[in-house]
Write a protein that holds these residues in place. Structure first.
Motif, short mmCIF file in Angstrom:
data_model
loop_
_atom_site.label_atom_id
_atom_site.label_comp_id
_atom_site.label_asym_id
_atom_site.label_seq_id
_atom_site.Cartn_x
_atom_site.Cartn_y
_atom_site.Cartn_z
N GLY A 76 0.79 -1.22 0.00
CA GLY A 76 0.00 0.00 0.00
C GLY A 76 0.83 1.27 0.00
N ILE A 77 2.14 1.17 0.03
CA ILE A 77 3.01 2.35 0.00
C ILE A 77 3.11 2.86 -1.45
N PRO A 78 2.77 4.12 -1.71
CA PRO A 78 2.80 4.63 -3.08
C PRO A 78 4.15 4.40 -3.74
N ALA A 79 4.12 3.96 -4.98
CA ALA A 79 5.37 3.72 -5.72
C ALA A 79 6.16 5.02 -5.87
N SER A 80 5.44 6.13 -5.99
CA SER A 80 6.12 7.42 -6.14
C SER A 80 6.95 7.76 -4.91
N PHE A 155 -0.85 5.05 6.34
CA PHE A 155 -1.60 4.06 5.58
C PHE A 155 -3.11 4.37 5.54
N LYS A 156 -3.51 5.43 6.25
CA LYS A 156 -4.89 5.89 6.17
C LYS A 156 -5.09 6.86 5.02
N LEU A 157 -3.99 7.31 4.44
CA LEU A 157 -4.04 8.24 3.31
C LEU A 157 -4.32 7.48 2.01
N GLU A 158 -4.82 8.21 1.03
CA GLU A 158 -5.03 7.62 -0.29
C GLU A 158 -3.67 7.30 -0.92
N THR A 160 -2.79 7.76 -3.82
CA THR A 160 -2.39 8.81 -4.76
C THR A 160 -2.04 10.13 -4.06
N ASP A 161 -2.14 10.17 -2.75
CA ASP A 161 -1.82 11.38 -1.99
C ASP A 161 -0.34 11.41 -1.64
N TYR A 162 0.49 11.59 -2.66
CA TYR A 162 1.93 11.56 -2.44
C TYR A 162 2.41 12.74 -1.58
N GLN A 163 1.71 13.86 -1.65
CA GLN A 163 2.08 15.00 -0.82
C GLN A 163 1.86 14.71 0.66
N GLY A 164 0.72 14.08 0.96
CA GLY A 164 0.45 13.70 2.34
C GLY A 164 1.46 12.70 2.87
N TRP A 165 1.81 11.74 2.03
CA TRP A 165 2.81 10.74 2.42
C TRP A 165 4.18 11.39 2.64
N ALA A 166 4.59 12.26 1.73
CA ALA A 166 5.90 12.89 1.82
C ALA A 166 6.03 13.72 3.10
N ASN A 167 5.04 14.56 3.36
CA ASN A 167 5.07 15.39 4.57
C ASN A 167 4.87 14.54 5.82
N GLY A 168 4.08 13.48 5.70
CA GLY A 168 3.85 12.60 6.84
C GLY A 168 5.09 11.85 7.27
N LEU A 169 5.93 11.48 6.32
CA LEU A 169 7.18 10.80 6.65
C LEU A 169 8.08 11.70 7.50
N LYS A 170 8.13 12.97 7.12
CA LYS A 170 8.94 13.92 7.91
C LYS A 170 8.35 14.09 9.31
N THR A 171 7.02 14.24 9.38
CA THR A 171 6.36 14.42 10.67
C THR A 171 6.58 13.21 11.58
N ALA A 172 6.59 12.01 10.99
CA ALA A 172 6.75 10.78 11.77
C ALA A 172 8.19 10.55 12.18
#
Length: 288
Positions: A76-80, A155-158, A160-172
């Motif tokens: 479920g981790i975006p390929a991008s 993993f609750k993000l869509e 296709t929400d690569y922006q949420g994932w990118a910023n979330g990684l930094k926050t985590a």
């Protein structure tokens, strides 16, 4: 008469010198403008530009995009996100960690890591990093690493929400760089990595669940070494000759070597393996 000729010649000579001087002034100016244009002169690059779109990075993407897509469908981790992190952390596969340890994500050793290690100076001298037999193992371990509780919210993000994932990684807390999220987003958008997040799923990849080992997907093979279909796989346990071992689901070369008190390199040599990947059903020589 001679004075008129002399005056005429002087005028012609002066005109010629003036034209030549003008040309000599113009050419350096044009040349200087050309150099300034190629080197951007005093113009500053856009603030959002952190990566040049290089051919080496594009080659890296072409090489590992399918691995990232497969991991996306498995976890479920975006390929991008996977590709952007790999590009950023490994300098498109050119970093010391990537070339010496096949570590493309800068993942350090943890208490549950049982695989090989590689030491180098980082935040502190001689820090311990995970080492893999191949790049694919690093990609798979990266997916497993992000399954830790601290990243659960991602993993609750869509997908296709690569922006949420990118910023979330930094926050985590994946990285200490305050610009880590924006830098990942820049890479994704520059190379249009978001297109891979919409890739259709292939057959699901089974997970061995063997955390801390050397990861690589194992596929059933027949006696000729070819991928076997489910219908050709036998449910009966066979008698394996002494000194050999039949690979089972979840096995890794590291685990097999440890089980039989030998080295991974020995198994690779004895079986003339071209890589560290093994397949379910494969017969391996585990002793001389």
């Amino acid at each position: 008469m001679n004075s008129w000729k002399t005056l005429t010649l002087c005028i012609i000579a002066y005109s010629f010198v003036a034209c030549s001087a003008k040309k000599n002034v113009t050419l350096p100016n044009n040349s200087s403008q050309s150099i300034s244009a190629s080197n951007s002169g005093n113009k500053k690059a856009p603030a959002t530009t952190t990566y040049a779109k290089s051919s080496s990075t594009q080659q890296y993407i072409n090489k590992y995009k399918q691995v990232a897509i497969d991991e996306m469908h498995r976890t479920g981790i975006p390929a991008s996100i996977t590709l952007a992190q790999a590009i950023f952390e490994s300098s498109s596969g050119n970093s010391d960690l990537a070339t010496s340890a096949n570590n493309h994500f800068g993942i350090k050793c943890t208490s549950d890591w049982q695989g090989p290690t590689y030491h180098k100076d980082d935040d502190r001298p001689n820090e311990c990093f995970r080492k893999y037999p191949h790049a694919e193992g690093s990609f798979r371990d990266h997916s497993e690493f992000l399954k830790r509780p601290r990243y659960a919210g991602l993993f609750k993000l869509e997908r296709t929400d690569y922006q949420g994932w990118a910023n979330g990684l930094k926050t985590a807390g994946y990285a200490t760089n305050p610009q880590y999220g924006p830098k990942l987003i820049e890479v994704i958008e520059r190379y249009e990595l978001y297109k891979f997040d919409k890739s259709a799923s292939k057959d699901p990849v089974a997970s061995s669940g063997d955390r801390g080992s050397l990861y690589f997907e194992q596929k059933p093979v027949n006696e000729e070494g070819k991928i076997a279909s489910k219908s050709t796989q036998s449910d009966n346990e066979e008698v394996v000759p002494a000194g050999f071992y039949r690979v089972k689901a979840g096995d890794t070369l590291y685990g097999i070597a440890k089980k039989f008190n030998t080295k991974v390199e020995n198994i690779v040599t004895w079986n003339n393996l071209e890589s560290y990947s093994i397949a379910v059903g494969q017969l391996l020589k585990i002793s001389k």
